[in-house]
Design an enzyme around this catalytic site. Structure first.
Site, PDB file in Angstrom:
ATOM      1  N   HIS A 176      -8.667   1.612  -1.252  1.00  0.00           N
ATOM      2  CA  HIS A 176      -9.107   1.534  -2.638  1.00  0.00           C
ATOM      3  C   HIS A 176      -9.018   0.087  -3.100  1.00  0.00           C
ATOM      4  CE1 HIS A 176      -4.828   2.495  -2.349  1.00  0.00           C
ATOM      5  NE2 HIS A 176      -4.643   1.684  -3.377  1.00  0.00           N
ATOM      6  N   GLN A 194       0.850  -1.201   0.000  1.00  0.00           N
ATOM      7  CA  GLN A 194       0.000   0.000   0.000  1.00  0.00           C
ATOM      8  C   GLN A 194       0.885   1.251   0.000  1.00  0.00           C
ATOM      9  OE1 GLN A 194      -2.856   0.317   3.249  1.00  0.00           O
ATOM     10  NE2 GLN A 194      -3.887   2.062   2.280  1.00  0.00           N
TER      11      GLN A 194
HETATM   12  P1  AMP Z   1      -1.519   0.957  -3.496  1.00  0.00           P
HETATM   13  O1  AMP Z   1      -0.046   0.776  -3.798  1.00  0.00           O
HETATM   14  O2  AMP Z   1      -2.286  -0.301  -3.317  1.00  0.00           O
HETATM   15  O3  AMP Z   1      -1.710   1.936  -2.356  1.00  0.00           O
HETATM   16  O4  AMP Z   1      -2.134   1.607  -4.797  1.00  0.00           O
HETATM   17  C1  AMP Z   1      -1.968   2.959  -5.111  1.00  0.00           C
HETATM   18  C2  AMP Z   1      -2.151   3.089  -6.588  1.00  0.00           C
HETATM   19  O5  AMP Z   1      -2.380   4.453  -6.889  1.00  0.00           O
HETATM   20  C3  AMP Z   1      -0.908   2.663  -7.393  1.00  0.00           C
HETATM   21  O6  AMP Z   1      -1.267   1.600  -8.273  1.00  0.00           O
HETATM   22  C4  AMP Z   1      -0.521   3.931  -8.141  1.00  0.00           C
HETATM   23  O7  AMP Z   1      -0.068   3.673  -9.452  1.00  0.00           O
HETATM   24  C5  AMP Z   1      -1.812   4.726  -8.130  1.00  0.00           C
HETATM   25  N1  AMP Z   1      -1.653   6.165  -8.235  1.00  0.00           N
HETATM   26  C6  AMP Z   1      -0.751   6.940  -7.592  1.00  0.00           C
HETATM   27  N2  AMP Z   1      -0.944   8.234  -7.913  1.00  0.00           N
HETATM   28  C7  AMP Z   1      -2.004   8.275  -8.768  1.00  0.00           C
HETATM   29  C8  AMP Z   1      -2.677   9.322  -9.466  1.00  0.00           C
HETATM   30  N3  AMP Z   1      -2.320  10.613  -9.340  1.00  0.00           N
HETATM   31  N4  AMP Z   1      -3.712   8.994 -10.272  1.00  0.00           N
HETATM   32  C9  AMP Z   1      -4.069   7.693 -10.418  1.00  0.00           C
HETATM   33  N5  AMP Z   1      -3.485   6.661  -9.778  1.00  0.00           N
HETATM   34  C10 AMP Z   1      -2.463   6.946  -8.971  1.00  0.00           C
END
Ligand code: AMP
Ligand code: ZN
Length: 113
Positions: free
Chosen positions: A99, A93
């Site tokens: 999410h 995370q």
């Molecule tokens: P997690 O690592 O499970 O917390 O997932 C976070 C996700 O958010 C990752 O897959 C990132 O690529 C995505 N992410 C980070 N910044 C953004 C952004 N500005 N818009 C869309 N997705 C994002």
């Protein structure tokens, strides 16, 4: 609050929104790990799955229903897709606003890395 996803929800940071209702938004992951990689994010800020309360049960159910609906809209429901929530850094995370990842459009492997 300095939360990336709260800023996306408020429109302060752009994202490619594909769905919004009174409880969740969904948008394209900025760093897709599959041909289809969407994030389903509750409007309510909850840091991690560990902070989920009983009263959030309906919200979590709605997030899963949203994943199901989006998978059908993307036409990946029959071939298969994956829904994932990472909890805390050890699980990967990086954004501390819960999410669901919805991943599809390629063969998934198990176990995930
Ligand atoms: P997690 O690592 O499970 O917390 O997932 C976070 C996700 O958010 C990752 O897959 C990132 O690529 C995505 N992410 C980070 N910044 C953004 C952004 N500005 N818009 C869309 N997705 C994002
Ligand atoms: Zn937030």
């Amino acid at each position: 609050m300095d939360c990336l996803f709260c800023k996306i929800i408020k429109g302060e940071i752009p994202a490619k929104l594909i769905y919004r209702d009174d409880y969740v938004v969904a948008f394209d992951d900025i760093n897709p790990q599959a041909p289809h990689h969407k994030l389903i994010v509750p409007l309510k800020h909850i840091d991690t799955l560990n902070a989920l309360h009983i009263e959030d049960n309906e919200l979590i159910g709605h997030m899963m229903q949203t994943a199901k609906m989006l998978a059908k809209n993307l036409n990946i429901d029959e071939e298969g897709y994956r829904v994932v929530m990472n909890c805390n850094a050890g699980a990967g995370q990086t954004v501390f606003h819960i999410h669901l990842h919805l991943l599809g459009g390629r063969q998934m492997i198990w176990p995930p890395g």
